[in-house]
Scaffold this active site. Structure first.
Site, PDB file in Angstrom:
ATOM      1  N   LEU A 137      33.428  47.705  40.639  1.00  0.00           N
ATOM      2  CA  LEU A 137      34.696  47.075  40.998  1.00  0.00           C
ATOM      3  C   LEU A 137      35.252  46.210  39.876  1.00  0.00           C
ATOM      4  O   LEU A 137      36.464  46.123  39.712  1.00  0.00           O
ATOM      5  CB  LEU A 137      34.515  46.222  42.262  1.00  0.00           C
ATOM      6  CG  LEU A 137      34.082  46.964  43.525  1.00  0.00           C
ATOM      7  CD1 LEU A 137      33.851  45.981  44.657  1.00  0.00           C
ATOM      8  CD2 LEU A 137      35.115  48.012  43.916  1.00  0.00           C
ATOM      9  N   ALA A 138      34.369  45.547  39.136  1.00  0.00           N
ATOM     10  CA  ALA A 138      34.848  44.626  38.090  1.00  0.00           C
ATOM     11  C   ALA A 138      33.713  44.314  37.135  1.00  0.00           C
ATOM     12  O   ALA A 138      32.536  44.332  37.508  1.00  0.00           O
ATOM     13  CB  ALA A 138      35.374  43.341  38.718  1.00  0.00           C
ATOM     14  N   GLY A 162      33.035  41.153  34.399  1.00  0.00           N
ATOM     15  CA  GLY A 162      33.515  39.889  33.858  1.00  0.00           C
ATOM     16  C   GLY A 162      32.624  39.404  32.737  1.00  0.00           C
ATOM     17  O   GLY A 162      31.691  40.095  32.310  1.00  0.00           O
ATOM     18  N   GLU A 202      28.808  41.727  36.651  1.00  0.00           N
ATOM     19  CA  GLU A 202      29.524  42.922  37.062  1.00  0.00           C
ATOM     20  C   GLU A 202      29.416  43.023  38.574  1.00  0.00           C
ATOM     21  O   GLU A 202      28.453  42.574  39.187  1.00  0.00           O
ATOM     22  CB  GLU A 202      29.000  44.172  36.379  1.00  0.00           C
ATOM     23  CG  GLU A 202      27.561  44.523  36.663  1.00  0.00           C
ATOM     24  CD  GLU A 202      27.125  45.802  35.974  1.00  0.00           C
ATOM     25  OE1 GLU A 202      27.991  46.668  35.717  1.00  0.00           O
ATOM     26  OE2 GLU A 202      25.933  45.954  35.710  1.00  0.00           O
ATOM     27  N   VAL A 203      30.441  43.606  39.191  1.00  0.00           N
ATOM     28  CA  VAL A 203      30.527  43.649  40.643  1.00  0.00           C
ATOM     29  C   VAL A 203      30.649  45.103  41.089  1.00  0.00           C
ATOM     30  O   VAL A 203      31.455  45.860  40.535  1.00  0.00           O
ATOM     31  CB  VAL A 203      31.736  42.827  41.148  1.00  0.00           C
ATOM     32  CG1 VAL A 203      31.797  42.850  42.669  1.00  0.00           C
ATOM     33  CG2 VAL A 203      31.650  41.383  40.641  1.00  0.00           C
ATOM     34  N   LYS A 210      26.984  41.617  43.351  1.00  0.00           N
ATOM     35  CA  LYS A 210      27.341  40.969  42.085  1.00  0.00           C
ATOM     36  C   LYS A 210      26.060  40.776  41.288  1.00  0.00           C
ATOM     37  O   LYS A 210      25.128  40.105  41.741  1.00  0.00           O
ATOM     38  CB  LYS A 210      28.007  39.619  42.365  1.00  0.00           C
ATOM     39  CG  LYS A 210      28.401  38.835  41.128  1.00  0.00           C
ATOM     40  CD  LYS A 210      29.089  37.538  41.538  1.00  0.00           C
ATOM     41  CE  LYS A 210      29.500  36.707  40.341  1.00  0.00           C
ATOM     42  NZ  LYS A 210      30.184  35.451  40.747  1.00  0.00           N
ATOM     43  N   ASP A 237      37.628  27.031  39.990  1.00  0.00           N
ATOM     44  CA  ASP A 237      38.123  28.257  39.354  1.00  0.00           C
ATOM     45  C   ASP A 237      39.072  29.005  40.292  1.00  0.00           C
ATOM     46  O   ASP A 237      38.986  30.227  40.460  1.00  0.00           O
ATOM     47  CB  ASP A 237      36.950  29.162  38.958  1.00  0.00           C
ATOM     48  CG  ASP A 237      37.383  30.285  38.011  1.00  0.00           C
ATOM     49  OD1 ASP A 237      38.501  30.207  37.462  1.00  0.00           O
ATOM     50  OD2 ASP A 237      36.604  31.239  37.826  1.00  0.00           O
TER      51      ASP A 237
END
Length: 198
Positions: free
Chosen positions: A23-24, A26, A30-31, A49, A155
């Site tokens: 999914l992502a 960063g 990572e997700v 995650k 955040d």
């Protein structure tokens, strides 16, 4: 076979899970979208995650990881995404959390900008109100022993706010939150969050 800088592979068994989609990615983690496979026909869709390989070698980021697990696993609020578990899977430090069917505010805003149809004011106000409810819950949160944590997210940005397809807004990613009792992890990070939203 490794895939880019990360070595978790899609459509492979990962402990009791199967990773379905990345999914992502960063700076810290990572997700993945995954599914928990149980006995008989039991399955449950989750989000996993994983702390990045380089970050696992840095004690500061390991501490931040466990701080997020400690806090988020205690939450139970409709406007906060809940973390269900923190575990070591095949040598990877992972958080297992709710799968939320929806999009981040960032994705919604970008789509609106590209199509020339920005988010309507009423929708924006509802997103903000929901996010504020979630943040207020975190700030006022008390543990089972009655201890109040006064958690400050630190955040809040469009990337860390999810809107479900049912229209409910949820806050997530408490990795750099300010939490009494975790001052040593706060102190190790000189600046946290995204400059544009500080």
């Amino acid at each position: 076979m490794r895939s880019g800088p990360w070595h978790l592979i899609i459509n492979r068994t990962f402990g009791e899970y199967v990773l379905l989609k990345r999914l992502a990615v960063g700076g810290q983690s990572e997700v993945f979208l995954g599914v928990k496979v149980g006995p008989q026909d039991y399955t449950r869709t989750v989000v996993i995650k994983a702390l990045g390989e380089k970050r696992r070698q840095d004690e500061r980021f390991v501490q931040l990881f466990f701080k997020e697990a400690f806090v988020s696993s205690r939450f139970a609020h409709p406007n906060v995404i809940t973390v269900h578990d923190a575990k070591l899977i095949d040598g990877e430090l992972c958080l297992v959390m709710d799968f939320v069917s929806g999009q981040t505010v960032s994705e919604i805003a970008q789509r609106g900008f590209k199509s020339g149809r920005p988010i309507k004011l009423a929708q924006t106000l509802q997103m903000v109100a929901d996010a504020c409810d979630g943040l207020h819950y975190a700030h006022q949160f008390r543990d089972l022993d009655g201890e109040r944590y006064r958690i400050v997210h630190c955040d809040i940005s469009p990337q860390n706010i999810m809107v479900t397809y049912q229209g409910v807004t949820k806050v997530f990613d408490f990795g750099i939150a300010q939490i009494p009792g975790y001052e040593e992890t706060n102190a190790t990070m000189t600046v946290g969050g995204k400059y544009a939203y500080m």
